[in-house]
Design a protein around this motif. Structure first.
Motif, mmCIF file in Angstrom:
data_model
loop_
_atom_site.group_PDB
_atom_site.id
_atom_site.type_symbol
_atom_site.label_atom_id
_atom_site.label_comp_id
_atom_site.label_asym_id
_atom_site.label_seq_id
_atom_site.Cartn_x
_atom_site.Cartn_y
_atom_site.Cartn_z
ATOM 1 N N GLU A 171 -11.572 -10.137 2.844
ATOM 2 C CA GLU A 171 -11.044 -9.423 1.692
ATOM 3 C C GLU A 171 -12.092 -8.427 1.239
ATOM 4 O O GLU A 171 -13.227 -8.793 0.944
ATOM 5 C CB GLU A 171 -10.707 -10.391 0.563
ATOM 6 N N PHE A 172 -11.714 -7.164 1.214
ATOM 7 C CA PHE A 172 -12.632 -6.111 0.818
ATOM 8 C C PHE A 172 -12.485 -5.863 -0.673
ATOM 9 O O PHE A 172 -11.391 -5.921 -1.219
ATOM 10 C CB PHE A 172 -12.364 -4.843 1.614
ATOM 11 N N ALA A 173 -13.593 -5.561 -1.304
ATOM 12 C CA ALA A 173 -13.608 -5.348 -2.745
ATOM 13 C C ALA A 173 -13.003 -3.991 -3.101
ATOM 14 O O ALA A 173 -13.182 -3.022 -2.369
ATOM 15 C CB ALA A 173 -15.040 -5.429 -3.262
ATOM 16 N N PRO A 174 -12.300 -3.915 -4.226
ATOM 17 C CA PRO A 174 -11.818 -2.624 -4.718
ATOM 18 C C PRO A 174 -12.966 -1.863 -5.386
ATOM 19 O O PRO A 174 -14.067 -2.382 -5.532
ATOM 20 C CB PRO A 174 -10.755 -3.017 -5.740
ATOM 21 N N PHE A 175 -12.666 -0.640 -5.836
ATOM 22 C CA PHE A 175 -13.663 0.122 -6.586
ATOM 23 C C PHE A 175 -14.182 -0.720 -7.744
ATOM 24 O O PHE A 175 -13.423 -1.446 -8.379
ATOM 25 C CB PHE A 175 -13.025 1.354 -7.231
ATOM 26 N N TRP A 228 -11.373 3.825 12.105
ATOM 27 C CA TRP A 228 -11.686 3.043 10.908
ATOM 28 C C TRP A 228 -10.674 1.917 10.751
ATOM 29 O O TRP A 228 -11.029 0.778 10.481
ATOM 30 C CB TRP A 228 -11.700 3.965 9.700
ATOM 31 N N ALA A 229 -9.402 2.227 10.959
ATOM 32 C CA ALA A 229 -8.355 1.201 10.860
ATOM 33 C C ALA A 229 -8.595 0.083 11.881
ATOM 34 O O ALA A 229 -8.482 -1.101 11.552
ATOM 35 C CB ALA A 229 -6.983 1.834 11.069
ATOM 36 N N LEU A 231 -7.823 6.667 -3.500
ATOM 37 C CA LEU A 231 -7.380 5.622 -4.430
ATOM 38 C C LEU A 231 -6.409 4.659 -3.747
ATOM 39 O O LEU A 231 -6.463 3.449 -3.959
ATOM 40 C CB LEU A 231 -6.718 6.249 -5.659
ATOM 41 N N TYR A 232 -5.521 5.194 -2.915
ATOM 42 C CA TYR A 232 -4.540 4.361 -2.216
ATOM 43 C C TYR A 232 -5.221 3.337 -1.316
ATOM 44 O O TYR A 232 -4.805 2.190 -1.231
ATOM 45 C CB TYR A 232 -3.606 5.261 -1.400
ATOM 46 N N VAL A 233 -6.290 3.753 -0.666
ATOM 47 C CA VAL A 233 -6.982 2.855 0.254
ATOM 48 C C VAL A 233 -7.973 1.961 -0.468
ATOM 49 O O VAL A 233 -8.067 0.768 -0.178
ATOM 50 C CB VAL A 233 -7.732 3.653 1.343
ATOM 51 N N LEU A 234 -8.702 2.509 -1.403
ATOM 52 C CA LEU A 234 -9.877 1.809 -1.926
ATOM 53 C C LEU A 234 -9.735 1.243 -3.334
ATOM 54 O O LEU A 234 -10.530 0.400 -3.731
ATOM 55 C CB LEU A 234 -11.081 2.763 -1.883
ATOM 56 N N ASP A 235 -8.767 1.685 -4.122
ATOM 57 C CA ASP A 235 -8.665 1.250 -5.508
ATOM 58 C C ASP A 235 -7.498 0.288 -5.694
ATOM 59 O O ASP A 235 -6.487 0.625 -6.279
ATOM 60 C CB ASP A 235 -8.496 2.444 -6.436
ATOM 61 N N ASN A 236 -7.640 -0.893 -5.183
ATOM 62 C CA ASN A 236 -6.598 -1.897 -5.331
ATOM 63 C C ASN A 236 -7.253 -3.256 -5.458
ATOM 64 O O ASN A 236 -8.456 -3.400 -5.252
ATOM 65 C CB ASN A 236 -5.666 -1.892 -4.100
ATOM 66 N N ALA A 237 -6.444 -4.226 -5.767
ATOM 67 C CA ALA A 237 -6.958 -5.589 -5.752
ATOM 68 C C ALA A 237 -7.471 -5.866 -4.353
ATOM 69 O O ALA A 237 -7.191 -5.131 -3.411
ATOM 70 C CB ALA A 237 -5.846 -6.561 -6.131
ATOM 71 N N ARG A 238 -8.179 -6.906 -4.194
ATOM 72 C CA ARG A 238 -8.767 -7.220 -2.881
ATOM 73 C C ARG A 238 -7.696 -7.189 -1.799
ATOM 74 O O ARG A 238 -6.656 -7.812 -1.919
ATOM 75 C CB ARG A 238 -9.426 -8.584 -2.923
ATOM 76 N N LEU A 239 -7.976 -6.416 -0.750
ATOM 77 C CA LEU A 239 -7.065 -6.311 0.385
ATOM 78 C C LEU A 239 -7.787 -6.748 1.640
ATOM 79 O O LEU A 239 -8.990 -6.548 1.783
ATOM 80 C CB LEU A 239 -6.576 -4.877 0.561
ATOM 81 N N ASP A 240 -7.034 -7.324 2.577
ATOM 82 C CA ASP A 240 -7.631 -7.722 3.856
ATOM 83 C C ASP A 240 -7.665 -6.519 4.803
ATOM 84 O O ASP A 240 -7.077 -5.466 4.539
ATOM 85 C CB ASP A 240 -6.856 -8.885 4.477
ATOM 86 N N GLY A 241 -8.373 -6.699 5.912
ATOM 87 C CA GLY A 241 -8.551 -5.617 6.877
ATOM 88 C C GLY A 241 -7.251 -5.079 7.433
ATOM 89 O O GLY A 241 -7.105 -3.868 7.622
ATOM 90 N N GLN A 242 -6.278 -5.958 7.692
ATOM 91 C CA GLN A 242 -5.006 -5.487 8.257
ATOM 92 C C GLN A 242 -4.234 -4.628 7.261
ATOM 93 O O GLN A 242 -3.650 -3.611 7.629
ATOM 94 C CB GLN A 242 -4.171 -6.669 8.719
ATOM 95 N N SER A 243 -4.244 -5.025 5.998
ATOM 96 C CA SER A 243 -3.541 -4.239 4.972
ATOM 97 C C SER A 243 -4.181 -2.872 4.812
ATOM 98 O O SER A 243 -3.489 -1.855 4.701
ATOM 99 C CB SER A 243 -3.554 -4.978 3.630
#
Length: 152
Positions: A44-48, A33-34, A103-115
């Motif tokens: 930039e992936f969307a958060p929850f 997945w990583a 939550l650590y992976v998916l519930d944040n402000a928009r993050l890019d694929g590398q982050s």
């Protein structure tokens, strides 16, 4: 219609199995997945969405566009390994994520694929460290009576 066995079919056709040969470990699934997310470094992936605080059964069915889970679900290997869909519950179950990990992976402000990939690898490594520590503790506890017997 004539029925042939697999061995006989190999002589006249290429027979491909759609089933993976062996099941990936939890860490290998997280690493895959990583790697898929790293291939999208500028995305930039969307958060929850806002309703992530809903009861767990409602959250587990949660799906949203531009999520990192969609990337995992689009991968044929992960689907063949058992990823059932692109819902939050599907990802939690398939990747063995705790609520905190999700939550650590998916519930944040928009993050890019590398982050996101770094976060997934940190989760995989954390589990390995926990398992190693548990093994050492278990081995240490088991060794105490033995050492007492040998040196006692």
């Amino acid at each position: 219609m004539k029925h042939e066995g697999i061995d006989q079919l190999h002589s006249v056709a290429h027979v491909a199995s759609h089933r993976p040969r062996e099941m990936l470990t939890r860490r290998e699934r997280l690493e895959r997945w990583a790697a898929l997310l790293e291939r999208r470094p500028n995305t930039e992936f969307a958060p929850f969405p806002e309703d992530y605080e809903a009861p767990f059964d409602a959250r587990s069915r949660l799906r949203y566009q531009a999520s990192p889970i969609e990337i995992a679900n689009a991968d044929p290997l992960l689907r063949a390994q058992g990823l059932a869909g692109d819902g939050l519950g599907d990802a939690i179950a398939f990747f063995g994520l705790s609520g905190d990990d999700a939550l650590y992976v998916l519930d944040n402000a928009r993050l890019d694929g590398q982050s996101l990939a770094r976060r997934l690898r940190a989760i995989a490594a954390k589990r390995d460290r926990t398992m190693l520590a548990a093994g050492l503790v278990t081995a240490g506890v088991a060794a105490v009576p033995f050492l007492a017997f040998v040196f006692g």
